[in-house]
Design a protein around this motif. Structure first.
Motif, PDB file in Angstrom:
ATOM      1  N   GLY A   1       8.214   2.113   3.947  1.00 29.97           N
ATOM      2  CA  GLY A   1       7.442   0.876   4.004  1.00 29.97           C
ATOM      3  C   GLY A   1       8.070  -0.149   4.918  1.00 29.97           C
ATOM      4  N   LEU A   2       9.387  -0.266   4.848  1.00 24.81           N
ATOM      5  CA  LEU A   2      10.087  -1.226   5.700  1.00 24.81           C
ATOM      6  C   LEU A   2       9.995  -0.837   7.175  1.00 24.81           C
ATOM      7  CD1 LEU A   2      13.255  -1.888   3.510  1.00 24.81           C
ATOM      8  CD2 LEU A   2      11.372  -3.480   3.980  1.00 24.81           C
ATOM      9  N   LEU A   3      10.187   0.447   7.461  1.00 26.05           N
ATOM     10  CA  LEU A   3      10.102   0.899   8.858  1.00 26.05           C
ATOM     11  C   LEU A   3       8.697   0.732   9.420  1.00 26.05           C
ATOM     12  CD1 LEU A   3      12.269   4.151   8.679  1.00 26.05           C
ATOM     13  CD2 LEU A   3      12.837   2.028   9.872  1.00 26.05           C
ATOM     14  N   GLU A   4       7.695   1.154   8.658  1.00 23.47           N
ATOM     15  CA  GLU A   4       6.315   1.065   9.127  1.00 23.47           C
ATOM     16  C   GLU A   4       5.880  -0.388   9.305  1.00 23.47           C
ATOM     17  OE1 GLU A   4       4.110   3.542  10.045  1.00 23.47           O
ATOM     18  OE2 GLU A   4       5.832   4.887   9.876  1.00 23.47           O
ATOM     19  N   SER A   5       6.293  -1.248   8.406  1.00 27.14           N
ATOM     20  CA  SER A   5       5.868  -2.646   8.508  1.00 27.14           C
ATOM     21  C   SER A   5       6.583  -3.376   9.639  1.00 27.14           C
ATOM     22  CB  SER A   5       6.078  -3.368   7.174  1.00 27.14           C
ATOM     23  OG  SER A   5       7.439  -3.445   6.849  1.00 27.14           O
TER      24      SER A   5
ATOM     25  N   ALA B   1       0.836  -1.206   0.000  1.00 29.34           N
ATOM     26  CA  ALA B   1       0.000   0.000   0.000  1.00 29.34           C
ATOM     27  C   ALA B   1       0.866   1.249   0.000  1.00 29.34           C
ATOM     28  CB  ALA B   1      -0.936   0.001   1.204  1.00 29.34           C
ATOM     29  N   LEU B   2       1.873   1.285   0.847  1.00 34.49           N
ATOM     30  CA  LEU B   2       2.731   2.469   0.912  1.00 34.49           C
ATOM     31  C   LEU B   2       3.488   2.662  -0.399  1.00 34.49           C
ATOM     32  CD1 LEU B   2       4.034   2.221   4.587  1.00 34.49           C
ATOM     33  CD2 LEU B   2       2.298   3.781   3.656  1.00 34.49           C
ATOM     34  N   GLU B   3       3.917   1.580  -1.005  1.00 30.04           N
ATOM     35  CA  GLU B   3       4.581   1.669  -2.311  1.00 30.04           C
ATOM     36  C   GLU B   3       3.618   2.235  -3.355  1.00 30.04           C
ATOM     37  OE1 GLU B   3       5.799  -1.540  -5.648  1.00 30.04           O
ATOM     38  OE2 GLU B   3       6.746  -1.858  -3.696  1.00 30.04           O
ATOM     39  N   ASP B   4       2.378   1.765  -3.341  1.00 33.40           N
ATOM     40  CA  ASP B   4       1.385   2.255  -4.299  1.00 33.40           C
ATOM     41  C   ASP B   4       1.138   3.752  -4.154  1.00 33.40           C
ATOM     42  OD1 ASP B   4       1.089  -0.273  -5.366  1.00 33.40           O
ATOM     43  OD2 ASP B   4      -0.762  -0.718  -4.267  1.00 33.40           O
ATOM     44  N   PHE B   5       1.319   4.288  -2.952  1.00 33.43           N
ATOM     45  CA  PHE B   5       1.084   5.712  -2.721  1.00 33.43           C
ATOM     46  C   PHE B   5       2.351   6.536  -2.802  1.00 33.43           C
ATOM     47  CE2 PHE B   5      -2.419   3.720  -0.157  1.00 33.43           C
ATOM     48  CZ  PHE B   5      -3.324   3.790  -1.186  1.00 33.43           C
ATOM     49  N   GLY B   6       3.427   5.927  -3.292  1.00 37.25           N
ATOM     50  CA  GLY B   6       4.649   6.672  -3.556  1.00 37.25           C
ATOM     51  C   GLY B   6       5.556   6.879  -2.372  1.00 37.25           C
ATOM     52  N   ALA B   7       5.323   6.181  -1.279  1.00 36.82           N
ATOM     53  CA  ALA B   7       6.217   6.316  -0.126  1.00 36.82           C
ATOM     54  C   ALA B   7       7.545   5.646  -0.451  1.00 36.82           C
ATOM     55  CB  ALA B   7       5.588   5.672   1.109  1.00 36.82           C
TER      56      ALA B   7
ATOM     57  N   ALA C   1       2.715  15.616  -3.793  1.00 33.54           N
ATOM     58  CA  ALA C   1       3.443  15.137  -4.965  1.00 33.54           C
ATOM     59  C   ALA C   1       3.537  13.621  -4.964  1.00 33.54           C
ATOM     60  CB  ALA C   1       4.855  15.721  -4.969  1.00 33.54           C
ATOM     61  N   ALA C   2       3.328  12.989  -3.814  1.00 37.12           N
ATOM     62  CA  ALA C   2       3.430  11.532  -3.722  1.00 37.12           C
ATOM     63  C   ALA C   2       2.141  10.832  -4.132  1.00 37.12           C
ATOM     64  CB  ALA C   2       3.796  11.119  -2.295  1.00 37.12           C
ATOM     65  N   LEU C   3       1.105  11.602  -4.426  1.00 37.16           N
ATOM     66  CA  LEU C   3      -0.160  10.974  -4.797  1.00 37.16           C
ATOM     67  C   LEU C   3      -0.007  10.203  -6.098  1.00 37.16           C
ATOM     68  CD1 LEU C   3      -2.695  13.800  -3.981  1.00 37.16           C
ATOM     69  CD2 LEU C   3      -2.426  11.644  -2.780  1.00 37.16           C
ATOM     70  N   PRO C   4      -0.569   8.986  -6.126  1.00 33.62           N
ATOM     71  CA  PRO C   4      -0.451   8.189  -7.354  1.00 33.62           C
ATOM     72  C   PRO C   4      -1.366   8.720  -8.435  1.00 33.62           C
ATOM     73  CG  PRO C   4      -1.858   7.077  -5.768  1.00 33.62           C
ATOM     74  CD  PRO C   4      -1.313   8.315  -5.088  1.00 33.62           C
TER      75      PRO C   4
ATOM     76  N   GLU D   1      -5.025   9.802  -0.117  1.00 35.46           N
ATOM     77  CA  GLU D   1      -4.515  11.168   0.024  1.00 35.46           C
ATOM     78  C   GLU D   1      -3.916  11.387   1.408  1.00 35.46           C
ATOM     79  OE1 GLU D   1      -7.681  13.844  -0.996  1.00 35.46           O
ATOM     80  OE2 GLU D   1      -7.862  13.006  -3.013  1.00 35.46           O
ATOM     81  N   ALA D   2      -4.569  10.853   2.432  1.00 35.38           N
ATOM     82  CA  ALA D   2      -4.061  11.008   3.797  1.00 35.38           C
ATOM     83  C   ALA D   2      -2.695  10.349   3.949  1.00 35.38           C
ATOM     84  CB  ALA D   2      -5.055  10.407   4.792  1.00 35.38           C
ATOM     85  N   VAL D   3      -2.542   9.179   3.373  1.00 33.92           N
ATOM     86  CA  VAL D   3      -1.264   8.462   3.452  1.00 33.92           C
ATOM     87  C   VAL D   3      -0.191   9.194   2.650  1.00 33.92           C
ATOM     88  CG1 VAL D   3      -0.084   6.322   2.810  1.00 33.92           C
ATOM     89  CG2 VAL D   3      -2.316   6.232   3.930  1.00 33.92           C
ATOM     90  N   ALA D   4      -0.526   9.629   1.454  1.00 37.11           N
ATOM     91  CA  ALA D   4       0.449  10.347   0.630  1.00 37.11           C
ATOM     92  C   ALA D   4       0.910  11.624   1.319  1.00 37.11           C
ATOM     93  CB  ALA D   4      -0.148  10.654  -0.739  1.00 37.11           C
ATOM     94  N   MET D   5      -0.011  12.341   1.945  1.00 33.27           N
ATOM     95  CA  MET D   5       0.358  13.571   2.646  1.00 33.27           C
ATOM     96  C   MET D   5       1.259  13.267   3.840  1.00 33.27           C
ATOM     97  SD  MET D   5      -3.207  15.677   2.362  1.00 33.27           S
ATOM     98  CE  MET D   5      -2.696  16.933   3.515  1.00 33.27           C
ATOM     99  N   ARG D   6       0.991  12.187   4.529  1.00 41.61           N
ATOM    100  CA  ARG D   6       1.781  11.830   5.709  1.00 41.61           C
ATOM    101  C   ARG D   6       3.193  11.401   5.334  1.00 41.61           C
ATOM    102  NH1 ARG D   6      -0.316   8.149  10.562  1.00 41.61           N
ATOM    103  NH2 ARG D   6      -0.740  10.174  11.432  1.00 41.61           N
TER     104      ARG D   6
END
Length: 134
Positions: free
Chosen positions: A53-57, A42-48, A126-129, A116-121
């Motif tokens: 992704g590794l830290l959060e998971s 999910a984080l990859e899909d939102f451009g994180a 700019a990270a929005l897919p 959008e909430a995840v991309a902003m965080r």
């Protein structure tokens, strides 16, 4: 947990962003690794960044699991289960289902769309897919 088309699925929702994760329940031993993989996807899909992704998971691997008692989140989760069932009528790829669920607006949220909430965080607007095909 929910049962869809003969498969046990886990549907998880983040309290802060309403990020929704969907993955197959295979066994208790695979629960946390599958949960982590769904979050990284999910984080990859939102451009994180991959590191995010590794830290959060990693948190999922050690965080305590508790029963969900918050009525607002339970209601939101029930709504997501309904839409997940609809999505599964059209798609079998759980990552696509997960992406589509995160594009659905949620009432009384700002921003109202979990993607959008995840991309902003994790990277700002700019990270929005790019819009995905549903």
């Amino acid at each position: 947990m929910a049962r869809f088309d003969g498969h046990d699925l886990v549907i998880a929702i983040d309290a802060a962003t309403y990020l929704t994760l969907v993955f197959r329940f295979q066994s208790a031993a695979r629960f946390r690794p599958n949960f982590s993989a769904a979050l990284r996807a999910a984080l990859e899909d939102f451009g994180a960044p991959e590191r995010t992704g590794l830290l959060e998971s990693t948190v999922i691997e050690t965080a305590p699991l508790v029963a969900l008692t918050d009525r607002t989140l339970l209601s939101a989760l029930n709504d997501v289960k309904f839409f997940c069932d609809l999505e599964l009528g059209y798609h079998t790829d759980l990552r696509r289902v997960q992406r589509n669920l995160n594009d659905l607006p949620r009432a009384h949220r700002d921003p109202c769309v979990p993607a959008e909430a995840v991309a902003m965080r994790f990277g700002g607007p700019a990270a929005l897919p790019a819009p995905s095909a549903h």
